[in-house]
Design a protein around this motif. Structure first.
Motif, PDB file in Angstrom:
ATOM      1  N   ARG A   1      11.221   9.812  44.587  1.00 48.89           N
ATOM      2  CA  ARG A   1      11.496   9.860  46.034  1.00 48.89           C
ATOM      3  C   ARG A   1      12.728  10.729  46.304  1.00 48.89           C
ATOM      4  N   GLY A   2      13.721  10.660  45.426  1.00 47.49           N
ATOM      5  CA  GLY A   2      14.901  11.512  45.556  1.00 47.49           C
ATOM      6  C   GLY A   2      14.544  12.978  45.433  1.00 47.49           C
ATOM      7  N   GLU A   3      13.674  13.296  44.474  1.00 47.68           N
ATOM      8  CA  GLU A   3      13.234  14.685  44.307  1.00 47.68           C
ATOM      9  C   GLU A   3      12.495  15.178  45.546  1.00 47.68           C
ATOM     10  N   ASP A   4      11.645  14.337  46.100  1.00 48.70           N
ATOM     11  CA  ASP A   4      10.908  14.717  47.313  1.00 48.70           C
ATOM     12  C   ASP A   4      11.872  14.988  48.464  1.00 48.70           C
ATOM     13  N   ALA A   5      12.849  14.106  48.636  1.00 44.90           N
ATOM     14  CA  ALA A   5      13.831  14.281  49.711  1.00 44.90           C
ATOM     15  C   ALA A   5      14.663  15.546  49.486  1.00 44.90           C
ATOM     16  N   ALA A   6      15.036  15.803  48.255  1.00 49.93           N
ATOM     17  CA  ALA A   6      15.831  17.002  47.950  1.00 49.93           C
ATOM     18  C   ALA A   6      15.036  18.265  48.264  1.00 49.93           C
ATOM     19  N   ARG A   7      13.753  18.269  47.909  1.00 51.37           N
ATOM     20  CA  ARG A   7      12.914  19.440  48.207  1.00 51.37           C
ATOM     21  C   ARG A   7      12.859  19.722  49.704  1.00 51.37           C
ATOM     22  N   LEU A   8      12.919  18.670  50.506  1.00 55.48           N
ATOM     23  CA  LEU A   8      12.878  18.819  51.966  1.00 55.48           C
ATOM     24  C   LEU A   8      14.256  19.073  52.562  1.00 55.48           C
ATOM     25  N   GLY A   9      15.289  19.046  51.706  1.00 55.71           N
ATOM     26  CA  GLY A   9      16.650  19.262  52.195  1.00 55.71           C
ATOM     27  C   GLY A   9      17.236  18.043  52.882  1.00 55.71           C
ATOM     28  N   ASN A  10      16.644  16.886  52.677  1.00 57.30           N
ATOM     29  CA  ASN A  10      17.142  15.647  53.269  1.00 57.30           C
ATOM     30  C   ASN A  10      18.101  15.004  52.266  1.00 57.30           C
ATOM     31  N   TRP A  11      19.311  15.529  52.236  1.00 54.45           N
ATOM     32  CA  TRP A  11      20.261  15.186  51.185  1.00 54.45           C
ATOM     33  C   TRP A  11      20.769  13.755  51.240  1.00 54.45           C
ATOM     34  N   ASP A  12      20.913  13.197  52.423  1.00 56.76           N
ATOM     35  CA  ASP A  12      21.375  11.808  52.512  1.00 56.76           C
ATOM     36  C   ASP A  12      20.356  10.849  51.900  1.00 56.76           C
ATOM     37  N   VAL A  13      19.083  11.078  52.176  1.00 53.04           N
ATOM     38  CA  VAL A  13      18.033  10.251  51.583  1.00 53.04           C
ATOM     39  C   VAL A  13      17.977  10.489  50.073  1.00 53.04           C
ATOM     40  N   ALA A  14      18.110  11.734  49.661  1.00 54.75           N
ATOM     41  CA  ALA A  14      18.102  12.049  48.232  1.00 54.75           C
ATOM     42  C   ALA A  14      19.218  11.308  47.505  1.00 54.75           C
ATOM     43  N   VAL A  15      20.408  11.299  48.097  1.00 52.43           N
ATOM     44  CA  VAL A  15      21.539  10.584  47.492  1.00 52.43           C
ATOM     45  C   VAL A  15      21.216   9.097  47.365  1.00 52.43           C
ATOM     46  N   ALA A  16      20.662   8.515  48.398  1.00 53.03           N
ATOM     47  CA  ALA A  16      20.331   7.085  48.364  1.00 53.03           C
ATOM     48  C   ALA A  16      19.298   6.784  47.273  1.00 53.03           C
ATOM     49  N   GLU A  17      18.280   7.615  47.173  1.00 49.86           N
ATOM     50  CA  GLU A  17      17.226   7.385  46.179  1.00 49.86           C
ATOM     51  C   GLU A  17      17.735   7.615  44.762  1.00 49.86           C
ATOM     52  N   TYR A  18      18.495   8.683  44.555  1.00 43.14           N
ATOM     53  CA  TYR A  18      19.054   8.941  43.228  1.00 43.14           C
ATOM     54  C   TYR A  18      20.038   7.844  42.829  1.00 43.14           C
ATOM     55  N   THR A  19      20.785   7.322  43.789  1.00 46.68           N
ATOM     56  CA  THR A  19      21.703   6.219  43.503  1.00 46.68           C
ATOM     57  C   THR A  19      20.922   5.003  43.024  1.00 46.68           C
ATOM     58  N   GLU A  20      19.819   4.715  43.687  1.00 45.95           N
ATOM     59  CA  GLU A  20      18.968   3.596  43.272  1.00 45.95           C
ATOM     60  C   GLU A  20      18.431   3.814  41.851  1.00 45.95           C
ATOM     61  N   ALA A  21      18.023   5.052  41.554  1.00 44.71           N
ATOM     62  CA  ALA A  21      17.506   5.362  40.215  1.00 44.71           C
ATOM     63  C   ALA A  21      18.591   5.173  39.155  1.00 44.71           C
ATOM     64  N   VAL A  22      19.807   5.638  39.442  1.00 49.05           N
ATOM     65  CA  VAL A  22      20.910   5.505  38.481  1.00 49.05           C
ATOM     66  C   VAL A  22      21.267   4.033  38.277  1.00 49.05           C
ATOM     67  N   GLN A  23      21.254   3.258  39.352  1.00 50.39           N
ATOM     68  CA  GLN A  23      21.568   1.836  39.227  1.00 50.39           C
ATOM     69  C   GLN A  23      20.504   1.108  38.400  1.00 50.39           C
ATOM     70  N   ALA A  24      19.251   1.509  38.554  1.00 54.43           N
ATOM     71  CA  ALA A  24      18.170   0.857  37.822  1.00 54.43           C
ATOM     72  C   ALA A  24      18.125   1.295  36.354  1.00 54.43           C
ATOM     73  N   ASP A  25      18.537   2.539  36.084  1.00 51.84           N
ATOM     74  CA  ASP A  25      18.514   3.047  34.713  1.00 51.84           C
ATOM     75  C   ASP A  25      19.732   3.931  34.481  1.00 51.84           C
ATOM     76  N   PRO A  26      20.888   3.323  34.264  1.00 55.10           N
ATOM     77  CA  PRO A  26      22.139   4.091  34.156  1.00 55.10           C
ATOM     78  C   PRO A  26      22.267   4.944  32.898  1.00 55.10           C
ATOM     79  N   ASP A  27      21.352   4.809  31.968  1.00 58.68           N
ATOM     80  CA  ASP A  27      21.439   5.584  30.726  1.00 58.68           C
ATOM     81  C   ASP A  27      20.713   6.920  30.792  1.00 58.68           C
ATOM     82  N   LYS A  28      20.100   7.247  31.914  1.00 58.19           N
ATOM     83  CA  LYS A  28      19.375   8.516  32.062  1.00 58.19           C
ATOM     84  C   LYS A  28      20.305   9.588  32.614  1.00 58.19           C
TER      85      LYS A  28
END
Length: 73
Positions: free
Chosen positions: A26-53
């Motif tokens: 979802r972060g990648e999709d938002a980034a492709r659309l230039g929706n950076w605030d949503v991308a940040v939120a989604e990437y933050t969720e991904a990092v919190q769920a899997d901090p070792d990636k």
């Protein structure tokens, strides 16, 4: 009891991995659309769920920089 605990731990790891992957996509999709605030939120969720990636952390940093730049301009 031991097998039950192993099954629960395994299921938890799999579910959190799936959640991280979905949030990252979802972060990648938002980034492709230039929706950076949503991308940040989604990437933050991904990092919190899997901090070792490291890929998740790198994309989060890039999205945060792009969001900041878009707010400045």
């Amino acid at each position: 009891m031991k097998h039950r605990l192993i099954a629960i731990v395994t299921l938890t790891v799999l579910v959190s991995g799936c959640a991280a992957s979905r949030a990252f996509r979802r972060g990648e999709d938002a980034a492709r659309l230039g929706n950076w605030d949503v991308a940040v939120a989604e990437y933050t969720e991904a990092v919190q769920a899997d901090p070792d990636k490291p890929e998740y952390k790198i994309q989060l940093e890039r999205a945060m920089q792009s969001a900041a730049q878009s707010h400045i301009t």
